[in-house]
Write a protein that holds these residues in place. Structure first.
Motif, PDB file in Angstrom:
ATOM      1  N   ALA A 236       0.922  -1.206   0.089  1.00 58.56           N
ATOM      2  CA  ALA A 236      -0.158   0.133  -0.265  1.00 58.56           C
ATOM      3  C   ALA A 236       0.865   1.142  -0.079  1.00 58.56           C
ATOM      4  O   ALA A 236       1.846   1.077   0.740  1.00 58.56           O
ATOM      5  CB  ALA A 236      -1.040   0.037   1.311  1.00 58.56           C
ATOM      6  N   GLY A 237       0.425   2.210  -0.928  1.00 59.54           N
ATOM      7  CA  GLY A 237       1.248   3.452  -1.124  1.00 59.54           C
ATOM      8  C   GLY A 237       2.047   3.437  -2.217  1.00 59.54           C
ATOM      9  O   GLY A 237       2.712   4.580  -2.503  1.00 59.54           O
ATOM     10  N   THR A 238       2.322   2.157  -2.945  1.00 57.87           N
ATOM     11  CA  THR A 238       3.058   2.219  -4.097  1.00 57.87           C
ATOM     12  C   THR A 238       2.197   2.006  -5.205  1.00 57.87           C
ATOM     13  O   THR A 238       1.094   1.351  -5.049  1.00 57.87           O
ATOM     14  CB  THR A 238       4.153   1.220  -4.036  1.00 57.87           C
ATOM     15  OG1 THR A 238       3.342  -0.242  -3.824  1.00 57.87           O
ATOM     16  CG2 THR A 238       4.919   1.338  -2.661  1.00 57.87           C
ATOM     17  N   SER A 239       2.371   2.622  -6.266  1.00 62.01           N
ATOM     18  CA  SER A 239       1.665   2.420  -7.527  1.00 62.01           C
ATOM     19  C   SER A 239       1.081   0.908  -7.591  1.00 62.01           C
ATOM     20  O   SER A 239       1.819   0.020  -7.708  1.00 62.01           O
ATOM     21  CB  SER A 239       2.144   2.938  -8.821  1.00 62.01           C
ATOM     22  OG  SER A 239       1.278   2.905  -9.933  1.00 62.01           O
ATOM     23  N   PRO A 240      -0.415   0.446  -7.952  1.00 66.66           N
ATOM     24  CA  PRO A 240      -1.356   1.559  -8.337  1.00 66.66           C
ATOM     25  C   PRO A 240      -2.093   2.285  -7.092  1.00 66.66           C
ATOM     26  O   PRO A 240      -2.824   2.906  -6.934  1.00 66.66           O
ATOM     27  CB  PRO A 240      -2.319   0.749  -8.959  1.00 66.66           C
ATOM     28  CG  PRO A 240      -2.025  -0.580  -8.390  1.00 66.66           C
ATOM     29  CD  PRO A 240      -0.819  -0.746  -8.148  1.00 66.66           C
ATOM     30  N   SER A 241      -1.492   1.898  -5.646  1.00 65.69           N
ATOM     31  CA  SER A 241      -2.219   2.139  -4.624  1.00 65.69           C
ATOM     32  C   SER A 241      -1.986   3.431  -4.020  1.00 65.69           C
ATOM     33  O   SER A 241      -1.064   4.269  -4.411  1.00 65.69           O
ATOM     34  CB  SER A 241      -1.575   1.331  -3.056  1.00 65.69           C
ATOM     35  OG  SER A 241      -2.090   1.944  -2.170  1.00 65.69           O
ATOM     36  N   VAL A 242      -3.016   4.373  -3.675  1.00 67.05           N
ATOM     37  CA  VAL A 242      -2.801   5.835  -3.235  1.00 67.05           C
ATOM     38  C   VAL A 242      -3.104   5.694  -1.915  1.00 67.05           C
ATOM     39  O   VAL A 242      -3.580   6.852  -1.008  1.00 67.05           O
ATOM     40  CB  VAL A 242      -4.073   6.576  -3.929  1.00 67.05           C
ATOM     41  CG1 VAL A 242      -3.630   6.693  -5.695  1.00 67.05           C
ATOM     42  CG2 VAL A 242      -5.368   6.051  -3.731  1.00 67.05           C
TER      43      VAL A 242
ATOM     44  N   ASN B 144      -6.438  -0.225  -5.089  1.00 68.62           N
ATOM     45  CA  ASN B 144      -6.065  -0.515  -6.291  1.00 68.62           C
ATOM     46  C   ASN B 144      -7.247   0.164  -7.020  1.00 68.62           C
ATOM     47  O   ASN B 144      -8.029  -0.469  -7.727  1.00 68.62           O
ATOM     48  CB  ASN B 144      -6.053  -2.055  -6.576  1.00 68.62           C
ATOM     49  CG  ASN B 144      -5.335  -2.273  -8.036  1.00 68.62           C
ATOM     50  OD1 ASN B 144      -5.575  -1.785  -8.938  1.00 68.62           O
ATOM     51  ND2 ASN B 144      -5.058  -3.486  -8.219  1.00 68.62           N
ATOM     52  N   PRO B 145      -7.099   1.340  -7.324  1.00 73.30           N
ATOM     53  CA  PRO B 145      -8.315   2.263  -7.899  1.00 73.30           C
ATOM     54  C   PRO B 145      -8.419   1.648  -9.449  1.00 73.30           C
ATOM     55  O   PRO B 145      -9.704   1.199  -9.868  1.00 73.30           O
ATOM     56  CB  PRO B 145      -7.948   3.558  -7.924  1.00 73.30           C
ATOM     57  CG  PRO B 145      -6.990   3.804  -6.632  1.00 73.30           C
ATOM     58  CD  PRO B 145      -6.170   2.350  -6.641  1.00 73.30           C
ATOM     59  N   PRO B 146      -7.384   1.298 -10.315  1.00 70.21           N
ATOM     60  CA  PRO B 146      -7.742   1.202 -11.581  1.00 70.21           C
ATOM     61  C   PRO B 146      -8.293  -0.227 -11.847  1.00 70.21           C
ATOM     62  O   PRO B 146      -9.098  -0.372 -12.643  1.00 70.21           O
ATOM     63  CB  PRO B 146      -6.192   1.148 -12.263  1.00 70.21           C
ATOM     64  CG  PRO B 146      -5.433   1.605 -11.281  1.00 70.21           C
ATOM     65  CD  PRO B 146      -5.932   1.725 -10.037  1.00 70.21           C
TER      66      PRO B 146
END
Length: 413
Positions: free
Chosen positions: A304-310, A396-398
């Motif tokens: 978490a906190g690394t792409s794709p996570s925001v 993982n929004p995408p």
């Protein structure tokens, strides 16, 4: 503080036109978040909270609760790096409203697509979340996209706050998730004027969403879940049914076993003694931070906190700030006591032919193999993702955007 906080949320003019009948019958109003007046006191409480100089067991990991160094880092970020005004501006970039339904003040975001054929979609959060966890996916879902089959899909997105969470009023003592489903169906049909719509749910939102899917089968014409209101099958049950898990699902299965062994203490506390934890942390922002952030970090993807996570510190602090600034922590935990038997042990199929879609994220704390999901509805799509956890809208929004767009392949008004 809560009443003052709600009074501080001022009305604004938005481009959304309010139907006169809805405005008259449901006191439908535009809504703007303005909690800046509460920030000095919040900062003072955070600043004056002492933490231990050292951990009692330096080798204890997050399975024993939030680690002292992580909590100290979050407390420092809250004071030195976190800017509520910036976050509040971002929150207010969306169209907020309140409506009075059955005596309950319901807060919600309503973001509309420019496509006249957009599908109405309601997104339902859980605990310790809020409408905030869906913000990364709202605008992309309002934009038109074209599927592999050539079908164009977009959504009118509605994101309400559950009763007792942030800007929605606390419900009466006997309130259940079925009551919430009923007023949310009223929100979608009578307040906003949608004759049919789709629903997505996670955590407690999945319990409400399933109630909608099952009980309002003429208006709810598709549903997407990342969590189910049925107890996940045990590893023994899965093996006994000769179900073969993928490598990703095996990771999730381990997470479920770990959660059942050491991760559900909070659930028992909030189900049986909501006042103990709710009152103990009522005016204790760092205490709420420890209680909430520990769950967020434990239930999300380790990356978490690394792409794709925001899902970074800012997202966590925004979420906790919303609880603190609206004095809604106590009322939020009561959802457990009011719905002690929400997770069913017997799988039953909803009396609807509406399509059901399901997404399994690798680091979620519940695992439902496809064979089990098919028992509860008209399953048409089952996806497994190798990134993400319990909060896919942030984690993982995408992937969540893509999966929600798949609703358009099956939705029929």
């Amino acid at each position: 503080m809560r009443s003052l906080s709600l009074l501080a949320c001022l009305l604004v003019v938005t481009p959304f036109t309010i139907a006169s009948d809805a405005q008259k019958n449901f006191d439908l109003k535009p809504f703007k978040i303005d909690l800046t007046g509460e920030i000095p006191r919040l900062r003072s409480l955070v600043n004056n909270t002492r933490l231990p100089d050292k951990a009692l067991d330096p080798d204890a990991g997050q399975e024993k609760g939030i680690e002292l160094d992580i909590l100290r880092e979050l407390q420092s970020d809250w004071l030195k790096n976190f800017d509520w005004k910036v976050q509040q501006t971002e929150l207010n970039n969306f169209s907020h409203f309140t409506a009075l339904i059955e005596g309950q003040s319901v807060h919600f975001v309503h973001q509309k697509s420019e496509d006249p054929n957009a599908i109405p979609l309601i997104l339902l959060h859980g605990w310790p979340g809020s409408f905030h966890e869906f913000l990364p996916v709202i605008n992309p879902l309002t934009e038109s996209s074209t599927s592999a089959s050539g079908k164009t899909v977009s959504y009118n997105v509605v994101v309400p706050s559950l009763p007792g969470f942030v800007f929605s009023s606390a419900p009466p003592a006997n309130w259940t998730v079925d009551d919430t489903a009923r007023i949310f169906n009223t929100l979608m049909t009578d307040v906003l004027g949608y004759s049919t719509y789709a629903v997505h749910g996670t955590d407690w939102g999945s319990v409400v969403a399933y109630s909608l899917y099952s009980s309002f089968n003429t208006t709810v014409r598709a549903a997407h879940f990342v969590f189910l209101p049925f107890l996940p099958p045990s590893a023994e049950d899965i093996a006994a049914n000769n179900i073969t898990l993928s490598d990703i699902q095996k990771v999730t299965e381990h997470r479920v076993i770990e959660f059942n062994a050491i991760g559900n203490g909070y659930l028992i506390e909030q189900r049986t003694k909501p006042n103990d934890i709710g009152l103990a942390l009522y005016d204790n922002p760092v205490g709420q931070l420890a209680w909430i952030a520990g769950k967020i970090k434990l239930w999300s993807d380790p990356r978490a906190g690394t792409s794709p996570s925001v899902l970074d510190n800012t997202a966590i602090l925004t979420s906790v700030s919303l609880y603190c600034l609206t004095d809604s922590f106590l009322s939020s935990v009561w959802i457990y006591a009011q719905n002690a038997d929400a997770l069913k042990t017997v799988y039953t199929k909803a009396p609807t032919d509406a399509p059901l879609l399901f997404s399994q994220y690798e680091y979620n704390v519940g695992l439902w193999p496809e064979e089990y999901v098919a028992k509860v509805g008209n399953l048409v799509s089952y996806n497994v993702h190798d990134f993400g956890g319990h909060f896919p809208g942030l984690d993982n929004p995408p992937a969540l955007i893509d999966d929600l767009r798949d609703i358009g392949l099956y939705f029929e008004a």
